[in-house]
Write a protein that holds these residues in place. Structure first.
Motif, PDB file in Angstrom:
ATOM      1  N   GLU A  23      78.779  68.603  28.385  1.00  0.00           N
ATOM      2  CA  GLU A  23      80.129  68.519  27.827  1.00  0.00           C
ATOM      3  C   GLU A  23      81.033  67.637  28.688  1.00  0.00           C
ATOM      4  N   GLN A  96      90.282  69.535  25.487  1.00  0.00           N
ATOM      5  CA  GLN A  96      88.847  69.689  25.727  1.00  0.00           C
ATOM      6  C   GLN A  96      88.537  71.077  26.274  1.00  0.00           C
ATOM      7  N   LEU A 100      86.062  73.783  24.539  1.00  0.00           N
ATOM      8  CA  LEU A 100      84.918  74.341  25.258  1.00  0.00           C
ATOM      9  C   LEU A 100      85.024  75.856  25.361  1.00  0.00           C
TER      10      LEU A 100
END
Length: 107
Positions: A23, A96, A100
């Protein structure tokens, strides 16, 4: 991460760490984690890359050796995972991180 044998827990922790690294842009695909040592070292420093190499070795032992890892070795893998999550928090945007966090809640 706290059930089963220390080998199983270490392998699960390492798989989660590899996913976090992916990621962060360090995707190994179907290849070896060793392909990430240099790029990770350039991004996060040689000390972190050395820890990655050590933890990858512990993962290989957990997966392919008949010898059991010690609780201390499992702890090393867990600490490295925590370090990786902290790196993720510092090096990603809030969007982000939110994405996540949502993905991690699903699994």
């Amino acid at each position: 991460y706290h059930t089963g044998t220390d080998n199983d827990a270490a392998a699960y922790l390492f798989a989660d760490t590899a996913q976090v690294l992916a990621e962060l842009g360090f995707d190994r695909g179907n290849g070896s984690i060793s392909t990430l040592y240099q790029p990770v070292g350039e991004a996060f420093g040689d000390e972190y890359a050395g820890k990655l190499q050590n933890v990858a070795s512990l993962n290989a032992q957990a997966m392919f050796s008949s010898r059991m890892l010690t609780a201390e070795q499992k702890g090393q893998v867990a600490a490295f995972r925590d370090d990786t999550v902290e790196m993720m928090k510092k090096s990603t945007t809030w969007v982000q991180r939110l994405r996540l966090k949502w993905i991690r809640c699903l699994y």
